[in-house]
Design a protein around this motif. Structure first.
Motif, mmCIF file in Angstrom:
data_model
loop_
_atom_site.group_PDB
_atom_site.id
_atom_site.type_symbol
_atom_site.label_atom_id
_atom_site.label_comp_id
_atom_site.label_asym_id
_atom_site.label_seq_id
_atom_site.Cartn_x
_atom_site.Cartn_y
_atom_site.Cartn_z
ATOM 1 N N PHE A 185 0.832 -1.197 0.000
ATOM 2 C CA PHE A 185 0.000 0.000 0.000
ATOM 3 C C PHE A 185 0.873 1.256 0.000
ATOM 4 C CE2 PHE A 185 -3.043 -2.776 2.653
ATOM 5 C CZ PHE A 185 -3.418 -3.457 1.516
ATOM 6 N N LEU A 186 2.006 1.163 0.673
ATOM 7 C CA LEU A 186 2.914 2.303 0.689
ATOM 8 C C LEU A 186 3.373 2.644 -0.725
ATOM 9 C CD1 LEU A 186 5.209 1.600 3.754
ATOM 10 C CD2 LEU A 186 3.701 3.530 3.451
ATOM 11 N N GLY A 189 -0.176 3.150 -2.976
ATOM 12 C CA GLY A 189 -0.993 4.262 -2.524
ATOM 13 C C GLY A 189 -2.483 3.978 -2.568
ATOM 14 N N THR A 190 -2.864 2.719 -2.634
ATOM 15 C CA THR A 190 -4.284 2.391 -2.695
ATOM 16 C C THR A 190 -4.493 0.959 -2.223
ATOM 17 O OG1 THR A 190 -6.158 2.068 -4.160
ATOM 18 C CG2 THR A 190 -3.987 1.720 -5.092
ATOM 19 N N LEU A 191 -5.742 0.647 -1.870
ATOM 20 C CA LEU A 191 -6.069 -0.726 -1.495
ATOM 21 C C LEU A 191 -6.840 -1.434 -2.607
ATOM 22 C CD1 LEU A 191 -5.451 0.408 1.418
ATOM 23 C CD2 LEU A 191 -7.197 -1.121 2.226
ATOM 24 N N LEU B 80 -3.082 1.515 10.114
ATOM 25 C CA LEU B 80 -1.951 1.435 9.180
ATOM 26 C C LEU B 80 -2.399 1.520 7.724
ATOM 27 C CD1 LEU B 80 0.633 -1.266 10.243
ATOM 28 C CD2 LEU B 80 1.101 1.026 9.484
ATOM 29 N N PHE B 81 -3.488 0.850 7.387
ATOM 30 C CA PHE B 81 -3.888 0.776 5.974
ATOM 31 C C PHE B 81 -4.193 2.151 5.387
ATOM 32 C CE2 PHE B 81 -5.316 -3.961 5.734
ATOM 33 C CZ PHE B 81 -4.047 -4.330 6.101
ATOM 34 N N TRP B 83 -3.251 4.989 6.517
ATOM 35 C CA TRP B 83 -2.004 5.756 6.566
ATOM 36 C C TRP B 83 -1.132 5.431 5.365
ATOM 37 C CZ3 TRP B 83 2.883 3.438 7.281
ATOM 38 C CH2 TRP B 83 3.941 4.336 7.396
ATOM 39 N N ALA B 84 -1.040 4.157 5.040
ATOM 40 C CA ALA B 84 -0.181 3.742 3.926
ATOM 41 C C ALA B 84 -0.658 4.332 2.614
ATOM 42 C CB ALA B 84 -0.139 2.219 3.834
ATOM 43 N N THR B 85 -1.964 4.559 2.475
ATOM 44 C CA THR B 85 -2.436 5.063 1.182
ATOM 45 C C THR B 85 -2.203 6.561 1.022
ATOM 46 O OG1 THR B 85 -4.647 5.402 2.061
ATOM 47 C CG2 THR B 85 -4.214 3.295 1.012
ATOM 48 N N PHE B 87 0.222 8.210 2.639
ATOM 49 C CA PHE B 87 1.580 8.490 3.096
ATOM 50 C C PHE B 87 2.358 9.379 2.130
ATOM 51 C CE2 PHE B 87 5.948 6.939 2.635
ATOM 52 C CZ PHE B 87 6.458 7.403 3.827
ATOM 53 N N LEU B 97 5.168 10.353 8.978
ATOM 54 C CA LEU B 97 6.045 9.197 9.176
ATOM 55 C C LEU B 97 6.361 9.017 10.658
ATOM 56 C CD1 LEU B 97 7.731 7.111 7.578
ATOM 57 C CD2 LEU B 97 9.621 8.691 7.766
ATOM 58 N N MET B 100 3.496 7.807 12.757
ATOM 59 C CA MET B 100 3.251 6.366 12.650
ATOM 60 C C MET B 100 4.322 5.577 13.403
ATOM 61 S SD MET B 100 1.401 3.952 11.896
ATOM 62 C CE MET B 100 0.026 4.734 11.112
#
Lengths: 433, 123
Positions: A185-186, A189-191, B80-81, B83-85, B87, B97, B100
């Protein structure tokens, strides 16, 4: 350029199909999964037989191809029993709870980019949600209810134990699995699965994020309860685990189907998130036409079958682990490593994106690596065991010393033997009794 | 079937289809299969020997400690999910960063505590 745009569906391309296209896609998915289960079982049995130097099913149909069909028919027409003590409602519902979410979980897997389906341009993927991967994880978690309820409603000790084990195992491995997706995802940038596939245009995430991929591969077996980690039904210890009381009837067939679908989902997700989805593998991907239209279905299918074969291969190679080993691996290795890896990826990614913060980013990365190593050294199971063994040894030495005060910690011959004190030594001559 | 919830309607429809198919299969099975129960057939199988005592065995409480830990980490994943999108979106820089990191630090403390308290050791 339009051509390329059309080939890569994004989240915006979903929810625009006419109803009849959606129905056709849903039916196609169901047919794919049903045929997949029928021939997947045959394929697995055949493959594992060859690995074990035997023939496997070869009576029903050519090459035994119809074996699963025959089994299915038998299970459908066989007498079904509700043992006297079971909780009838839950006993019946549990297989349904196991199999239906398993179907749903597969609906987010993209099979191909935009295709021409009866004159309509549509992405060959039934559903895509902004939280598609989370949806898949959720469906996996719902199936655990089925397992636990099956175990509980059976009213049999082994079934209950199997259900409990399964609950603890699957939730543990689901965490590690979820964490292994975070790095993806990092980067993406999406799920949404279609956009994750899109993000793998240059490099597959299996290459870019090898640690995540390896952790996922391990978790895949735990989550789908496949052989090195099939503790919920470990027949050597628990008869049949949570499914002990399901005689081989249609309900049992549903349970088996649910488990199979979980294996399929695990393979499908591995292909989608890590192995480039429907994208052609490297040498072929140089050809422009490789990723357009219906052809990607072939790439997807090849990768899917290879991943599934890998799962079967592991089943043929590895014995079942012990339950404490399983939990120790999940909680003491996979999850901590995963957390440290996420932090590292985030820090590195931050350095790449925000050029100005380079020093801070690198500093953070260094702190993470050192901190993770320090925690690892402190809490590593092997080290812990070694320390404890050392402690026990010292303890034992003190114990021994307290019995022999004279020795003072040095190895000396015993000092209180009888002849030291001048006691007459009486010899017994031979011949007397 | 458009709009934000359109896809979710589709998921619900798919759920309905799935339930319908499974229910149909179970119903057809009920109509087709023979049913001649005898007391012997209806005994709990367990391990093949006649069952002794009540069916629900008591078992160790350690299984449920893992569900506690699961709740902690499931919440962790929920934060987390998203946040990851976001980020790498503009406007979320180093601060995001570090935040988190702090959060994950607390979570990691949780697992280290459980580890130290020997919750994770089986015997």
């Amino acid at each position: 350029m339009m051509h390329l745009l059309a080939a890569d569906p994004t989240l915006a391309d979903f929810g625009k199909d006419p109803l009849w296209i959606t129905i056709i896609k849903a039916v196609m998915l169901f047919v794919f999964l049903m045929l997949g289960v029928l021939f997947g079982v045959w394929f697995e049995r055949k493959l594992i037989s060859r690995m074990q130097h035997r023939y496997g099913p070869n009576r029903a149909g050519k090459f035994g191809l119809l074996q699963s069909v025959a089994d299915g028919l038998k299970m459908g027409l066989k007498e079904d029993l509700f043992p006297r003590t079971v909780d009838k409602v839950l006993y019946l519902l549990a297989p349904v709870i196991m199999v239906v979410p398993a179907f749903l979980a597969f609906s987010i897997v993209p099979f191909a980019p935009m295709v021409n389906l009866f004159g309509v341009q549509t992405p060959l993927q039934l559903v895509d949600l902004p939280v598609a991967v989370l949806f898949m994880l959720a469906m996996g978690a719902v199936s655990v209810y089925g397992v636990v309820l099956a175990g509980w409603s059976s009213r049999s000790p082994y079934a209950l134990l199997g259900g409990l084990r399964s609950a603890a195992q699957v939730v543990s491995y689901e965490i590690a699995m979820g964490l292994s997706f975070v790095a993806i995802f990092l980067f993406a940038g999406t799920l949404s699965t279609s956009e994750i596939v899109k993000a793998q245009e240059q490099t597959w995430f299996a290459v870019l994020l090898i640690p995540s991929f390896l952790i996922y591969v391990v978790c895949m077996f735990g989550e789908a309860a496949r052989i090195p980690f099939d503790l919920p039904e470990g027949e050597g210890e628990l008869v049949g685990g949570f499914q002990t009381e399901y005689s081989s009837s249609l309900k049992f067939a549903l349970i088996m189907m649910g488990e199979y679908l979980h294996t399929f989902t695990a393979s499908g997700i591995a292909v989608t998130l890590f192995l480039g989805g429907w994208r052609a593998p490297w040498p072929i991907s140089l050809w422009d036409g490789a990723n357009v239209g219906w052809l990607p279905v072939l790439w997807f299918f090849i990768k899917f079958v290879l991943t599934f074969s890998f799962i079967v291969w592991v089943r043929a190679s590895l014995p079942r682990v012990r339950y404490d080993q399983l939990m120790a691996l999940g909680w003491k290795v996979l999850i901590p490593v995963n957390l440290a890896w996420i932090l590292l990826v985030a820090a590195v990614r931050n350095v790449v994106i925000n050029e100005g913060d380079r020093m801070i980013g690198i500093g953070l990365g260094a702190v993470i690596v050192i901190g993770a190593l320090a925690i690892w050294m402190r809490f590593d199971t092997v080290n812990q065991r070694r320390r404890e063994a050392r402690k026990a040894q010292v303890e034992a030495e003190f114990e021994e010393l307290s019995k022999e005060p004279v020795a003072g910690g040095f190895p000396v011959p015993p000092l209180d033997l009888p002849h030291y004190h001048g006691v007459q030594h009486k010899e017994i001559p031979s011949g007397t009794n | 079937m458009d709009g934000y919830f359109g896809s979710y309607v589709l998921v619900a429809a798919l759920l309905a289809i799935g339930v319908a198919i499974v229910a149909g299969a179970l119903l057809a099975n009920r109509l087709l299969r023979p049913s001649r129960p005898t007391p012997d057939k209806l005994t709990t199988y367990e391990c093949g020997v006649d069952p002794v005592g009540d069916g629900w065995a008591q078992s160790q409480v350690r299984y449920y400690v893992f569900t506690y830990l699961y709740v902690v980490f499931a919440v962790d994943a929920v934060f987390l999910f998203p946040w990851a999108t976001v980020f790498d979106a503009p406007g979320y820089g180093l601060t995001t960063l570090v935040e988190m990191f702090v959060f994950l630090g607390f979570i990691a403390l949780g697992i280290v505590y459980a580890w130290r308290k020997r919750v994770l050791t089986w015997t």
